[in-house]
Design a protein around this motif. Structure first.
Motif, PDB file in Angstrom:
ATOM      1  N   ASP A 170      33.845  52.389  39.770  1.00 13.73           N
ATOM      2  CA  ASP A 170      33.001  52.295  38.425  1.00 13.73           C
ATOM      3  C   ASP A 170      32.207  51.184  38.353  1.00 13.73           C
ATOM      4  OD1 ASP A 170      33.339  54.882  38.038  1.00 13.73           O
ATOM      5  OD2 ASP A 170      35.126  54.529  36.527  1.00 13.73           O
ATOM      6  N   GLU A 171      33.010  49.991  38.526  1.00 16.02           N
ATOM      7  CA  GLU A 171      32.491  48.544  38.591  1.00 16.02           C
ATOM      8  C   GLU A 171      31.275  48.299  39.550  1.00 16.02           C
ATOM      9  OE1 GLU A 171      31.369  45.156  36.498  1.00 16.02           O
ATOM     10  OE2 GLU A 171      32.795  46.879  35.736  1.00 16.02           O
ATOM     11  N   LEU A 172      31.554  48.865  40.674  1.00 14.56           N
ATOM     12  CA  LEU A 172      30.672  48.717  41.927  1.00 14.56           C
ATOM     13  C   LEU A 172      29.395  49.573  41.462  1.00 14.56           C
ATOM     14  CD1 LEU A 172      32.981  49.051  44.962  1.00 14.56           C
ATOM     15  CD2 LEU A 172      31.665  47.013  44.226  1.00 14.56           C
ATOM     16  N   LYS A 173      29.341  50.682  40.931  1.00 13.48           N
ATOM     17  CA  LYS A 173      28.589  51.537  40.572  1.00 13.48           C
ATOM     18  C   LYS A 173      27.588  50.952  39.420  1.00 13.48           C
ATOM     19  CE  LYS A 173      27.249  55.953  38.566  1.00 13.48           C
ATOM     20  NZ  LYS A 173      27.151  55.585  37.153  1.00 13.48           N
ATOM     21  N   ARG A 174      28.269  50.330  38.082  1.00  8.19           N
ATOM     22  CA  ARG A 174      27.609  49.827  37.343  1.00  8.19           C
ATOM     23  C   ARG A 174      26.651  48.528  37.528  1.00  8.19           C
ATOM     24  NH1 ARG A 174      28.737  46.330  32.903  1.00  8.19           N
ATOM     25  NH2 ARG A 174      30.764  45.638  33.718  1.00  8.19           N
ATOM     26  N   ASN A 175      27.174  47.585  38.363  1.00  9.41           N
ATOM     27  CA  ASN A 175      26.608  46.396  38.793  1.00  9.41           C
ATOM     28  C   ASN A 175      25.702  46.537  40.222  1.00  9.41           C
ATOM     29  OD1 ASN A 175      27.109  44.800  36.487  1.00  9.41           O
ATOM     30  ND2 ASN A 175      29.305  44.589  36.863  1.00  9.41           N
ATOM     31  N   ASP A 176      25.781  47.503  40.636  1.00  7.28           N
ATOM     32  CA  ASP A 176      25.172  47.652  41.923  1.00  7.28           C
ATOM     33  C   ASP A 176      25.912  46.759  43.105  1.00  7.28           C
ATOM     34  OD1 ASP A 176      23.124  49.422  41.006  1.00  7.28           O
ATOM     35  OD2 ASP A 176      21.870  47.930  40.277  1.00  7.28           O
ATOM     36  N   GLY A 177      27.303  47.017  42.900  1.00  3.14           N
ATOM     37  CA  GLY A 177      27.790  46.240  43.989  1.00  3.14           C
ATOM     38  C   GLY A 177      28.549  45.052  43.216  1.00  3.14           C
ATOM     39  N   GLY A 178      29.291  44.066  44.187  1.00  5.92           N
ATOM     40  CA  GLY A 178      29.739  42.891  43.699  1.00  5.92           C
ATOM     41  C   GLY A 178      30.765  42.235  44.557  1.00  5.92           C
ATOM     42  N   ARG A 179      31.090  40.983  44.261  1.00  4.70           N
ATOM     43  CA  ARG A 179      32.107  40.300  44.887  1.00  4.70           C
ATOM     44  C   ARG A 179      33.680  40.523  44.203  1.00  4.70           C
ATOM     45  NH1 ARG A 179      27.390  37.693  44.762  1.00  4.70           N
ATOM     46  NH2 ARG A 179      26.353  37.183  46.898  1.00  4.70           N
ATOM     47  N   VAL A 180      34.435  40.115  44.719  1.00  6.91           N
ATOM     48  CA  VAL A 180      35.849  40.234  44.493  1.00  6.91           C
ATOM     49  C   VAL A 180      35.927  39.387  43.094  1.00  6.91           C
ATOM     50  CG1 VAL A 180      38.268  39.386  44.828  1.00  6.91           C
ATOM     51  CG2 VAL A 180      36.981  40.478  46.708  1.00  6.91           C
ATOM     52  N   THR A 181      35.628  38.162  43.032  1.00 10.33           N
ATOM     53  CA  THR A 181      35.711  37.518  41.871  1.00 10.33           C
ATOM     54  C   THR A 181      35.051  38.225  40.650  1.00 10.33           C
ATOM     55  OG1 THR A 181      35.929  35.440  43.021  1.00 10.33           O
ATOM     56  CG2 THR A 181      35.412  35.203  40.768  1.00 10.33           C
ATOM     57  N   GLU A 182      33.996  38.730  40.750  1.00 10.59           N
ATOM     58  CA  GLU A 182      33.193  39.266  39.880  1.00 10.59           C
ATOM     59  C   GLU A 182      33.842  40.538  39.427  1.00 10.59           C
ATOM     60  OE1 GLU A 182      28.774  37.901  41.789  1.00 10.59           O
ATOM     61  OE2 GLU A 182      29.471  40.155  42.133  1.00 10.59           O
ATOM     62  N   ILE A 183      34.167  41.506  40.165  1.00  9.54           N
ATOM     63  CA  ILE A 183      34.691  42.573  39.967  1.00  9.54           C
ATOM     64  C   ILE A 183      36.100  42.393  39.117  1.00  9.54           C
ATOM     65  CG2 ILE A 183      35.939  44.700  40.698  1.00  9.54           C
ATOM     66  CD1 ILE A 183      34.017  44.515  43.238  1.00  9.54           C
ATOM     67  N   ALA A 184      36.825  41.332  39.652  1.00  7.69           N
ATOM     68  CA  ALA A 184      37.991  41.050  38.791  1.00  7.69           C
ATOM     69  C   ALA A 184      37.835  40.574  37.337  1.00  7.69           C
ATOM     70  CB  ALA A 184      38.880  39.743  39.437  1.00  7.69           C
ATOM     71  N   GLU A 185      36.886  39.672  37.104  1.00  7.24           N
ATOM     72  CA  GLU A 185      36.433  39.407  35.975  1.00  7.24           C
ATOM     73  C   GLU A 185      36.016  40.423  34.860  1.00  7.24           C
ATOM     74  OE1 GLU A 185      33.278  36.360  36.515  1.00  7.24           O
ATOM     75  OE2 GLU A 185      34.622  34.659  37.040  1.00  7.24           O
ATOM     76  N   GLU A 186      35.184  41.298  35.413  1.00  2.00           N
ATOM     77  CA  GLU A 186      34.803  42.367  34.821  1.00  2.00           C
ATOM     78  C   GLU A 186      35.979  43.455  34.282  1.00  2.00           C
ATOM     79  OE1 GLU A 186      31.746  42.867  33.483  1.00  2.00           O
ATOM     80  OE2 GLU A 186      30.706  40.917  33.955  1.00  2.00           O
TER      81      GLU A 186
END
Length: 263
Positions: free
Chosen positions: A29-45
Motif C-alpha cells: 500500500d505504501e509503494l502504491k501511495r507514493n509511487d514507489g520508494g526506498r527502504v528508509t522512506e517506507i520504514a519512516e512512513e
C-alpha cells in the motif's frame, strides 16, 4: 502457534490474521501511495523497522510483485495481470467494455462502469471521449458510494439493511460542499433514484463535475453495478443531464441486462 498469528480470545487462532502478511500489504500500500520508494522512506512512513521492510520487499521482488531499480522499489505489472484476471470474471465483461467505449464515443465525455465490493464503488472500465476531462478515477479505483452518481445508483437497488451496514462501516465523509452527509437525506434521494431509474451527482465527488448514472441488475434483481457519464458542469447541465444521457444510459443498460440474462 507461530509468532505470525494473532490468537483469539477463545484460543482458536484458525481465522486469526497473519501479522507478517498484514505487514506485506502495508508495504504494498505504501509503494502504491507514493509511487514507489526506498527502504528508509517506507520504514519512516509505516513505522516499521528498516530490516522488516527490507525482508518484505525482498520477498515481493523474489515473487515478481515488486521490481527494484537501484535502491528504489516499485510495484510490478504482476498486479496488472491479477487485476485483469479478476475483472474478466465479471459477468459479460467483454460486452460491458464495448458498451463503455460506445458511451464515451457517443457522449464525448468520460464513461465508466462501476460495481460495488466491500461497501465501496470500484471502477471496472473507464473510457474518455473526445471532450472528456481528467478525473481521479481509473480501473480499480475505489470510492465512497454516497459521493458519486454510480454509487447512488447502486445503493438505490440494495435493501435498506445493506445500505445501513455500508454506512455503519464507511460513514458519510464529505468530498465537497455538495456531498450528502445526512443519512435520511441520502435515503430520500435513493428512493427518488429508484423511482426514476437514474442517479445524479451534482459536484458531490468533485467540484465542478456533474454525472448521471443508471444501475445494472441481474434477472433476479440483484444489482451488478452502474454505467455513468460525467463531465464539466457547463456541458452537462440542462438537456444532456435531463434527457439525452438518461435515455442513452437506460437503453444501454437494457441491452447489457438482456445480454446477461440470455448468456
Amino acid at each position: 502457534m507461530t509468532d505470525d498469528a494473532t490468537p483469539r480470545a477463545d484460543g482458536n487462532d484458525v481465522d486469526a490474521p497473519i501479522k507478517s502478511l498484514g505487514t506485506t500489504f502495508r508495504v504494498v500500500d505504501e509503494l502504491k501511495r507514493n509511487d514507489g520508494g526506498r527502504v528508509t522512506e517506507i520504514a519512516e512512513e509505516t513505522g516499521l523497522s528498516k530490516s522488516a521492510v527490507h525482508k518484505h520487499l525482498a520477498t515481493l521482488v523474489a515473487h515478481g510483485y515488486v521490481v527494484k531499480d537501484g535502491d528504489r522499489y516499485s510495484l510490478s505489472f504482476r498486479f496488472l495481470d491479477i487485476g485483469g484476471y479478476v475483472r474478466a470474471q465479471f459477468p459479460r465483461a467483454n460486452v460491458i467494455k464495448t458498451k463503455v467505449q460506445e458511451l464515451a464515443t457517443e457522449t464525448g465525455e468520460v464513461a465508466q462502469c462501476m460495481t460495488e465490493q466491500s461497501g465501496k464503488s470500484v471502477v471496472l472500465y473507464r473510457e474518455t471521449g473526445t471532450n472528456g476531462v481528467p478525473t481521479r478515477t481509473r480501473p480499480g479505483k475505489r470510492m465512497f458510494l454516497h459521493q458519486t452518481a454510480s454509487g447512488k445508483a447502486i445503493l438505490s437497488q440494495l435493501p435498506r439493511e445493506r445500505v445501513e451496514e455500508i454506512l455503519d462501516q464507511h460513514g458519510l465523509p464529505r468530498a465537497t460542499d455538495a456531498t450528502i452527509t445526512d443519512r435520511e437525506e441520502l435515503f430520500e434521494e435513493l428512493e427518488t433514484t429508484r423511482d426514476r431509474g437514474i442517479a445524479y451527482s451534482l459536484g458531490e465527488s468533485t467540484r465542478g463535475l456533474y454525472a448521471v448514472a443508471a444501475p445494472m441488475t441481474k434477472p433476479d434483481g440483484t444489482v451488478l453495478g452502474a454505467f455513468v457519464v460525467s463531465g464539466p458542469t457547463h456541458r452537462m447541465r440542462g438537456q444532456p443531464m435531463d434527457e439525452e444521457y438518461p435515455d442513452l444510459l437506460l437503453s444501454l443498460v437494457n441491452e447489457v441486462e438482456l445480454n446477461i440474462a440470455h448468456s
